[in-house]
Motif scaffolding. Structure first.
Motif, short mmCIF file in Angstrom:
data_model
loop_
_atom_site.label_atom_id
_atom_site.label_comp_id
_atom_site.label_asym_id
_atom_site.label_seq_id
_atom_site.Cartn_x
_atom_site.Cartn_y
_atom_site.Cartn_z
N LYS A 26 0.84 -1.22 0.00
CA LYS A 26 0.00 0.00 0.00
C LYS A 26 0.86 1.25 0.00
O LYS A 26 0.55 2.23 -0.67
CB LYS A 26 -0.97 -0.01 1.18
CG LYS A 26 -2.08 -1.00 1.00
CD LYS A 26 -3.12 -0.89 2.09
CE LYS A 26 -4.21 -1.92 1.83
NZ LYS A 26 -5.33 -1.78 2.73
N HIS A 33 1.40 6.63 -6.74
CA HIS A 33 0.29 7.56 -7.01
C HIS A 33 0.72 9.00 -6.79
O HIS A 33 0.35 9.90 -7.56
CB HIS A 33 -0.90 7.23 -6.13
CG HIS A 33 -1.64 6.01 -6.57
ND1 HIS A 33 -2.84 5.64 -6.03
CD2 HIS A 33 -1.35 5.05 -7.48
CE1 HIS A 33 -3.27 4.51 -6.59
NE2 HIS A 33 -2.36 4.14 -7.46
N ILE A 152 -4.95 -5.30 -5.71
CA ILE A 152 -5.62 -4.01 -5.50
C ILE A 152 -6.71 -3.87 -6.56
O ILE A 152 -6.54 -4.29 -7.70
CB ILE A 152 -4.60 -2.85 -5.58
CG1 ILE A 152 -3.60 -2.97 -4.43
CG2 ILE A 152 -5.29 -1.50 -5.54
CD1 ILE A 152 -2.48 -1.97 -4.48
N ASP A 156 -8.54 1.42 -7.24
CA ASP A 156 -7.42 1.87 -6.43
C ASP A 156 -6.04 1.69 -7.08
O ASP A 156 -5.05 2.17 -6.53
CB ASP A 156 -7.42 1.12 -5.09
CG ASP A 156 -8.67 1.43 -4.28
OD1 ASP A 156 -9.17 2.56 -4.38
OD2 ASP A 156 -9.15 0.53 -3.55
#
Length: 167
Positions: A26, A33, A152, A156
């Motif tokens: 994550k 991102h 994921i 996302d």
């Protein structure tokens, strides 16, 4: 612009690997991102600006002789969104170093097939459109593989809302 996304990916690669070793997928995706967000803040306004002033820019840079190539430039600009990141660095950092090769092979095949078909059907603009479509096919392949290896969701896996808000 491609140099910017390549440089950012190269700089972040060691951090991606570190996060993978810590099994912080994550965190790795969040960092990726964040880099896409920052690149989008640069790329998207430039893309829109050059799309609007394309004919003046082409004429200024290359003279009126190349004014008809404005549409080529604008079509390539549409492909920028697919190239705001180097997806391969994520897959390599996840331990899947063959995936960029497979993506390149898929891209080559798609580009050859689409170029042939589009040259026959569209003519002069066919290869340009084929290249942009191939960029998006490659991006979809990479996103599919990243999704597969990280478990994921499609929502996302990429900062869709961020990119489209900037757009």
């Amino acid at each position: 612009l491609g140099t910017v996304s390549a440089s950012v990916s190269s700089v972040l690669m060691p951090e991606y690997v570190r996060l993978k070793k810590m099994e912080d997928i994550k965190g790795l995706i969040a960092l990726w991102h964040s880099s896409i967000h920052k690149i989008a803040l640069l790329f998207i306004p430039l893309m829109i600006f050059f799309f609007i002033v394309a004919q003046d820019f082409i004429t200024l840079m290359f003279s009126n002789t190349y004014a008809e190539s404005t549409i080529v430039f604008q079509i390539y600009l549409i492909g920028i969104i697919a190239n705001m990141t180097w997806y391969g660095t994520i897959l390599v950092s996840l331990g899947h170093s063959r995936e960029p090769f497979y993506a390149s092979a898929i891209g080559l095949c798609c580009n050859v097939i689409l170029n042939y078909l589009f040259i026959l059907k569209i003519g002069f603009l066919g290869p340009v459109i084929a290249s942009v479509i191939t960029n998006y096919i490659n991006a979809a392949y990479y996103l599919y593989k990243i999704k597969k290896y990280t478990n994921i969701s499609w929502i996302d896996i990429y900062p869709w809302r961020t990119v489209f808000n900037i757009l």
